[in-house]
Design an enzyme around this catalytic site. Structure first.
Site, PDB file in Angstrom:
ATOM      1  N   GLY A  72       0.778  -0.916   0.087  1.00 35.22           N
ATOM      2  CA  GLY A  72      -0.111  -0.454   0.115  1.00 35.22           C
ATOM      3  C   GLY A  72       0.999   1.149   0.530  1.00 35.22           C
ATOM      4  N   ASN A 152      -7.486   4.740   9.274  1.00 36.47           N
ATOM      5  CA  ASN A 152      -6.737   3.416   9.476  1.00 36.47           C
ATOM      6  C   ASN A 152      -7.408   3.446  11.175  1.00 36.47           C
ATOM      7  OD1 ASN A 152      -4.723   5.965   8.993  1.00 36.47           O
ATOM      8  ND2 ASN A 152      -3.507   4.345  10.000  1.00 36.47           N
ATOM      9  N   GLN A 180      -7.970   0.692   4.319  1.00 39.91           N
ATOM     10  CA  GLN A 180      -8.507  -0.349   4.749  1.00 39.91           C
ATOM     11  C   GLN A 180      -9.948  -0.262   4.425  1.00 39.91           C
ATOM     12  OE1 GLN A 180      -7.855  -0.740   8.350  1.00 39.91           O
ATOM     13  NE2 GLN A 180      -5.994   0.416   8.526  1.00 39.91           N
ATOM     14  N   SER A 200      -3.927  -2.634  -0.527  1.00 43.43           N
ATOM     15  CA  SER A 200      -2.693  -3.495  -0.360  1.00 43.43           C
ATOM     16  C   SER A 200      -3.216  -5.460   0.066  1.00 43.43           C
ATOM     17  CB  SER A 200      -2.026  -2.790   1.339  1.00 43.43           C
ATOM     18  OG  SER A 200      -1.162  -3.830   2.173  1.00 43.43           O
ATOM     19  N   HIS A 202      -2.663  -7.487   2.853  1.00 43.28           N
ATOM     20  CA  HIS A 202      -2.366  -7.986   4.314  1.00 43.28           C
ATOM     21  C   HIS A 202      -3.700  -7.300   5.089  1.00 43.28           C
ATOM     22  CE1 HIS A 202       0.129  -4.552   6.939  1.00 43.28           C
ATOM     23  NE2 HIS A 202       0.008  -4.107   5.180  1.00 43.28           N
ATOM     24  N   THR A 238      10.402  -8.442 -11.577  1.00 40.72           N
ATOM     25  CA  THR A 238       9.852  -9.591 -11.566  1.00 40.72           C
ATOM     26  C   THR A 238       8.565  -9.579 -10.585  1.00 40.72           C
ATOM     27  OG1 THR A 238      11.786 -10.560 -12.627  1.00 40.72           O
ATOM     28  CG2 THR A 238      10.382 -11.560 -11.669  1.00 40.72           C
ATOM     29  N   CYS A 326       5.645   6.435  18.719  1.00 41.55           N
ATOM     30  CA  CYS A 326       6.738   6.977  19.153  1.00 41.55           C
ATOM     31  C   CYS A 326       8.102   7.619  19.024  1.00 41.55           C
ATOM     32  CB  CYS A 326       7.213   5.645  19.912  1.00 41.55           C
ATOM     33  SG  CYS A 326       7.896   5.361  21.455  1.00 41.55           S
TER      34      CYS A 326
END
Ligand SMILES: *Cc1c(COP(=O)(O)O)cnc(C)c1O
Length: 393
Positions: A72, A152, A180, A200, A202, A238, A326
């Site tokens: 993504g 998200n 999302q 994306s 995943h 590839t 963070c």
């Protein structure tokens, strides 16, 4: 490992067993390079085609307009950088929002350093970018608008069709980061006036490191990755054949299961939200109650440090997330929560749970119990809370 309750599906998801099964042969049996000319390679080529078709069906696109990427983030980078480059003779102004994923935000900041001007729209308090806000930001030199389909962190779904319509009327390219939303809500690039769309694998039970960019025919942008002639000369390298096959299978399954999955997740989501708001004092729901991703729950708890809460939930086997970043040792409140107007101290007490199809009501009940007891414990140790409650008594 002790029993885990996974409520972080917006971060990533498990690969579905059917997806894994579909991928496996492409590692060591059907390993041909799709660009080779012998018959063995045509197996890989056909597999790419099937996958492209499945991903295209999920967004109402034609197969030939879907390009596979390495995720993504790459799709967002490609869309924004290459539109900016290809259309710079028309203008150098870009519009996006303050609540985008960092793959969009930091790409726009990079373009500012390259001499482009970027307007970052502020959402309303529910996290919605209104068509009026977009309309007001358009300038004669605006070349691109990039607004995410769904957020998200707080799950807010944007009025994409209307935003796209405005862009169309002004002859401005419209990109949406749909990472999302893909596989969660129904999407149709033509009906929603989308020129470019990032996805994306995943986030929809496919493998990590594979994504896609839809590019409407007629848009002439160059590649981000230069090299070989793969992906119709638009994305060199590839092809990740097993990954793409997995993406295709995940897309196919997402399309057939969408209604069932969404009904199930919405029910759990609304039960979770209602129970927490009723049971835990000084709690609020962030984002829009109505235009919301089926699995997204985002709370702020006053007098609570979100990081401490996350760690204590983790000790109970519960995986959740805070939107905080963070940076160099200190915790910054989420840019999304700040943009919807939450003061820092409230934003710091926020936590996101994202539900998946396999979660159960028993799990949600367990999480509600743990949340309640952990929050009571943390508050009992917080002098600010003690002072506050003794005053109001
Ligand atoms: C996860 C996510 C991305 C990044 O996708 P990757 O495949 O992890 O690079 C981009 N945008 C949004 C909204 C996301 O949730």
């Amino acid at each position: 490992m002790k029993q885990m309750i996974y409520l972080d599906h917006a971060a990533t998801t498990a690969v579905r067993p059917e997806v894994l099964d579909a991928m496996i042969p492409y590692f060591s049996q059907k390993y041909g390079n799709p660009s080779s000319i012998y018959d063995f390679a045509s197996i890989s080529k056909t597999a790419l085609r099937t996958a492209r078709n499945a991903v295209a069906s999920l967004i109402g696109a034609d197969e030939r307009d879907v390009y596979f990427t390495g995720g993504g983030s790459e799709a967002d980078n490609w869309a924004i950088k290459c539109c900016a480059e290809s259309y710079s003779s028309k203008g150098r102004h870009i519009i996006t929002s303050k609540i985008e994923h960092h793959a969009v935000l930091y790409t726009c900041q990079y373009l500012e350093r390259c001499g482009y001007t970027v307007t970052y729209l502020t959402p309303n308090e529910l996290g919605i970018i209104t068509p009026q806000a977009l309309q007001a930001a358009i300038r004669p030199d605006t070349i691109l608008v990039s607004i995410m389909t769904a957020n998200n962190e707080i799950g807010t779904i944007q009025p994409i069709q209307k935003l796209g319509q405005i862009c169309k009327e002004h002859n401005i390219l419209f990109h949406t980061d749909a990472v999302q939303a893909l596989g969660q809500i129904s999407l149709d690039v033509k009906q929603m006036n989308i020129d470019l769309l990032s996805g994306s694998a995943h986030k929809l039970q496919g493998p990590k490191g594979v994504g896609c960019l839809y590019i409407r025919p007629g848009i002439s942008i160059g590649p981000l990755i230069h090299g070989g002639g793969q992906e119709r000369h638009r994305r060199a390298g590839t092809e990740n054949v097993p990954g793409i096959v997995g993406f295709g299978k995940a897309a196919e399954l997402a399309l057939t299961h969408m209604d069932e999955k969404s009904e199930k997740e919405k029910k759990l989501r609304d039960y979770f939200i209602q129970s927490v708001l009723e049971r835990i004092p000084f709690s609020r729901l962030n984002g829009c109650p109505k235009n919301r991703l089926p699995g997204n729950v985002n709370f702020s708890f006053q007098f609570i440090d979100g990081e401490s809460l996350l760690i204590m939930l983790d000790m109970e086997g519960i995986c959740a997330s805070s939107g905080s970043a963070c940076t160099s040792g200190s915790v910054d409140p989420s840019h999304v929560l700040t943009a919807i107007g939450l003061p820092d101290e409230i934003a710091r007490g926020s936590i996101r749970f994202t539900i998946g199809e396999e979660n159960t009501k028993e799990e949600i009940d367990y999480v509600i119990d743990k949340l309640d007891s952990i929050i009571s414990r943390l508050r009992s140790m917080n002098p600010v809370y003690q002072t506050f409650t003794s005053k109001s008594r």
